[in-house]
Write a protein that holds these residues in place. Structure first.
Motif, PDB file in Angstrom:
ATOM      1  N   ASN A   1       0.782  -1.243  -0.154  1.00  0.00           N
ATOM      2  CA  ASN A   1      -0.012  -0.050   0.020  1.00  0.00           C
ATOM      3  C   ASN A   1       0.838   1.258  -0.023  1.00  0.00           C
ATOM      4  N   ILE A   2       0.501   2.101  -0.787  1.00  0.00           N
ATOM      5  CA  ILE A   2       1.309   3.644  -0.966  1.00  0.00           C
ATOM      6  C   ILE A   2       0.693   4.350   0.356  1.00  0.00           C
TER       7      ILE A   2
ATOM      8  N   PHE B   1      -0.740   6.930   2.589  1.00  0.00           N
ATOM      9  CA  PHE B   1      -1.428   8.336   2.408  1.00  0.00           C
ATOM     10  C   PHE B   1      -2.432   8.194   1.359  1.00  0.00           C
ATOM     11  N   THR B   2      -2.592   6.906   0.694  1.00  0.00           N
ATOM     12  CA  THR B   2      -3.276   6.807  -0.497  1.00  0.00           C
ATOM     13  C   THR B   2      -4.056   5.688  -0.344  1.00  0.00           C
ATOM     14  N   SER B   3      -4.932   5.502  -1.473  1.00  0.00           N
ATOM     15  CA  SER B   3      -5.575   4.170  -1.700  1.00  0.00           C
ATOM     16  C   SER B   3      -5.226   3.446  -2.664  1.00  0.00           C
ATOM     17  N   TYR B   4      -3.752   3.503  -3.167  1.00  0.00           N
ATOM     18  CA  TYR B   4      -3.217   2.953  -4.193  1.00  0.00           C
ATOM     19  C   TYR B   4      -2.525   1.799  -3.710  1.00  0.00           C
ATOM     20  N   THR B   5      -2.296   0.773  -4.601  1.00  0.00           N
ATOM     21  CA  THR B   5      -1.060  -0.264  -4.184  1.00  0.00           C
ATOM     22  C   THR B   5      -0.075  -0.579  -5.308  1.00  0.00           C
TER      23      THR B   5
END
Length: 767
Positions: free
Chosen positions: A290-291, A293-297
């Motif tokens: 998981n990146i 502070f974001t919802s991206y992986t």
């Protein structure tokens, strides 16, 4: 395309279960083959073995008879169904309404307008049809007033659809017969080849050709029925124009085939994805992070690439800003050298992509210098870089690829290898030695990139008959991989690192001297590796007898003879290159012979050219560009002088030993080619700087040492190919520990031989 895939791809989807079960029969053949090998290893009496062979053939014949009976029953059922339907349809055809004959002289008018999907060629028939369509639109209102004639048109539409359906079904039945006939031929050929039998001709003549679906009379009747449908359609809808009717019906047939094939293709892709998904589940799934502070992986592989690139770029920037050599060109060139080395070692991006980046960085950084030490102008520097990127060395690499492509495409290399292996017997130790010798020999002429793949396919009959978990499989595969690495020393085109080595040798040693130096090392190394494999895996104890590899039975063609003649001519000229230098100038000129002969005569084509290992060529070109940069900037000379101060009091054999072990460590963890790109130029400069210069001795020794790194699965192309091999259950044959146990001691032995035996031969030839 394999016939099993071709059968599945061309079969009528609704009839799939009624075709010859080709894959099932092939598995039975392989099972019988395995049973035969097991019978030999279990020491069955000869009389019982003969009885067992007869029983195995009976097993196959029983299944073959069942398949033939299945085809016969389905064909007979389908034939009666379609023929009766055609008779019934012809008897129930709607009768033309004569009261409207002036308006409807034939059936083409109403039906042609309904076929809006057919694009007819520009002909008299098509013009007539277009005119009929226009007149139909003007008369349609008259017909619509009468319910009787509306019903009449509906009957015609129904008739047309039924005729097209019958045409498609009869054509599919014709294809069904042909596909099954080919299936019987192919499976019987496979049976005779795998089991050394002679069943094909007798069974085809007595059983298949005598079966009703395959006799000529049946096929003739079927074709007559197809022509009957075409004629009925022509009379009903095309005013008797048979060619027009045939075109229309074949268009519908083609649309149906495209639809069926698309459906089959989707099913095949779906099954393949399921298979791949199953393998992924068995292995370790790729990690995802998981990146913050974001919802991206982000995938772990991509994350590793980003980190490697960032590290390389930061290191590059730091080195650009640090004065290590007191000269801007040398500092910048050193920064570029380390940047390229890290990028190649980490494979942050593909190796060839890094090579393409090198010339782009050389010119803006102003690395190139003139003879007087001043910075070279950008235009002159670009010209110098590109001249080195496409040299005689690259042409020799292309010539080697063309020879390899021709030998492989026309089955010459495979035929040679299979004949050698067929004489190796069945004892595992001799089969192992034979396949290792074949791999090492072929590497000299078709490169150690392509040879392992060919040899893996050759031993497939052995692998599929081994007991589950047998150590013989890993032993054979590892033997091929290590022998290919060793064979990579055999000739200037045997491996990419040799191509790079030749570039830094002056004068060019030629193939004759190269053979003389490399062959003793190869022979002793192969025997040593063979002994280590026997000690570690004990193949004779695990499986006393292996399945015998069958020699190729194909007849020698004129094309094959021609290819071998060009091959021998090219090799002979390469061997004599030193004495012919006054006339030919460079080995690259000789390399053009197979290129223009094979491509000019059509032996090789555009697809073969596309299949060349262009990534390897680009990688070599990047290395050559980097080599001219480090030479022109003065960096290479500066590094060599520093190294010379530390080794000037040592004998050449000691210097060669130091560099050989340095390269061994480097080539074990990174690509052999990358090791040559980075270290060989330095070795050459050190050799020139010695009190008594020995540049060719050190360069060739270093080039041979690049092939010695075999301790890991990532050490060279052969090892990477071997570690990807899997058994029938999808389980890899080899693990990293296999390479460590056998590859590391083999690597050390090869390195020792290079600076002992190799040194002695090189001194003897005047290096």
């Amino acid at each position: 395309m394999k016939f099993s895939h071709s059968l599945q791809f061309n079969a009528v989807p609704d009839w799939t279960e009624h075709y010859v079960a080709y894959d099932q029969l092939k598995k039975l053949i392989f099972q019988i083959e395995k049973d035969k090998v097991d019978a030999v290893n279990n020491a069955i009496d000869p009389e019982k073995e003969v009885s067992s062979n007869a029983q195995n053939q009976d097993r196959f014949l029983v299944q073959l008879d069942l398949q033939l009976e299945k085809v016969f029953e389905f064909y007979s059922q389908k034939e009666a169904e379609l023929y009766n339907k055609l008779d019934s349809l012809q008897h129930s055809m709607p009768i033309q309404d004569t009261s409207y004959e002036p308006q409807y002289p034939n059936y083409i008018t109403p039906l042609a307008s309904l076929d809006s999907t057919v694009n007819l060629p520009n002909s008299t028939s098509s013009i007539d049809e277009k005119t009929s369509r226009m007149s139909f639109e003007s008369r349609m209102s008259t017909v619509s007033k009468d319910a009787h004639h509306v019903n009449y048109v509906e009957k015609l539409v129904d008739l047309r659809s039924q005729l097209i359906s019958l045409y498609v079904s009869l054509s599919e039945l014709d294809s069904y017969v042909e596909l099954n006939r080919m299936a019987f031929e192919k499976i019987l050929k496979k049976h005779d080849k795998v089991l050394d039998a002679d069943l094909r001709a007798h069974y085809l003549r007595k059983m298949v050709c005598e079966s009703r679906p395959f006799i000529p009379h049946t096929v003739q009747v079927l074709h007559a029925q197809i022509e009957r449908v075409e004629q009925i359609y022509a009379d009903a809808f095309c005013n008797g124009h048979l060619a027009l009717a045939t075109r229309q019906m074949k268009t519908n047939l083609r649309d149906q085939i495209v639809y069926d094939r698309n459906s089959v293709w989707k099913d095949m892709v779906s099954q393949e994805r399921k298979t791949l998904d199953a393998h992924v589940i068995e292995g370790k799934p790729e990690k995802v992070y998981n990146i913050p502070f974001t919802s991206y992986t982000i995938r772990s592989a991509l994350l590793n690439t980003i980190f490697a690139c960032l590290f390389s770029v930061i290191l590059f920037i730091i080195l650009l800003c640090v004065d290590l050599f007191g000269n801007r060109q040398e500092n910048y060139c050193f920064a570029l050298l380390i940047f390229a080395a890290v990028m190649w070692a980490t494979e942050a991006i593909p190796l060839y992509a890094t090579s393409l980046m090198i010339p782009f960085l050389i010119i803006p950084l102003g690395i190139m210098r003139n003879a007087d030490g001043t910075q070279m102008a950008a235009k002159a520097a670009s010209k110098a870089v590109f001249e080195h990127m496409f040299s005689g060395t690259i042409m020799m690499l292309l010539g080697g690829f063309s020879l390899a492509a021709a030998l492989s495409k026309y089955g010459i290399a495979k035929a040679f290898a299979s004949h050698v292996l067929s004489r190796a017997g069945t004892r595992p130790r001799w089969v192992l030695l034979a396949i290792m010798s074949v791999a090492a020999f072929l590497c000299m002429f078709i490169s150690n990139v392509a040879t392992p793949v060919l040899c893996f396919s050759l031993i497939n009959p052995i692998l599929r008959t081994l007991p589950d978990g047998s150590p013989v499989g890993p032993c054979l595969l590892l033997g091929i991989a290590l022998a290919s690495c060793i064979g990579g020393m055999g000739s200037p085109i045997a491996s990419p690192q040799n191509i790079i080595t030749v570039q830094y040798m002056n004068p060019n040693p030629g193939w004759g001297i190269w053979f003389g130096i490399a062959l003793p090392i190869i022979v002793i190394s192969l025997l040593s590796c063979w002994g280590i494999l026997l000690l570690v895996y004990k193949p004779d104890t695990a499986v006393p007898h292996l399945n015998r590899v069958k020699p190729s039975r194909d007849k020698i063609t004129k094309t094959q003879v021609f290819i071998v003649a060009i091959f021998l001519l090219t090799i002979a000229l390469w061997c004599a290159e030193t004495s012919l230098e006054y006339a030919l100038g460079d080995t690259g000129i000789i390399a053009t012979i197979p290129l223009f002969v094979f491509f000019g005569t059509g032996i090789l084509g555009k697809d073969d050219l596309h299949a060349f290992l262009w990534s390897v060529i680009v990688l070599a070109q990047g290395g050559l560009a980097l080599g001219i940069a480090v030479t022109s900037s003065g960096l290479l000379e500066d590094i060599a002088l520093h190294i010379k101060d530390g080794v000037k009091d040592l004998e050449p054999i000691a210097i060669l030993a130091i560099f050989s072990f340095l390269i061994l460590v480097f080539s074990t963890f990174v690509s052999h080619t990358v090791a040559a790109l980075i270290i060989v130029p330095i070795v050459q400069q050190v050799g020139q700087s010695l009190p008594i210069p020995h540049p060719n001795l050190l360069v060739m020794g270093a080039g041979l040492a690049c092939c010695a790194g075999m301790g890991l699965s990532v050490s060279g192309y052969p090892n990477m190919s071997a570690v990807m091999m899997e058994d029938q259950t999808g389980k890899p044959y080899l693990k990293t520990k296999d390479f460590l146990i056998v590859g590391v001691p083999t690597s050390v032995i090869v390195t020792l031989l290079i600076f002992t035996v190799g040194y002695g031969v090189m001194v003897a030839v005047g290096f």
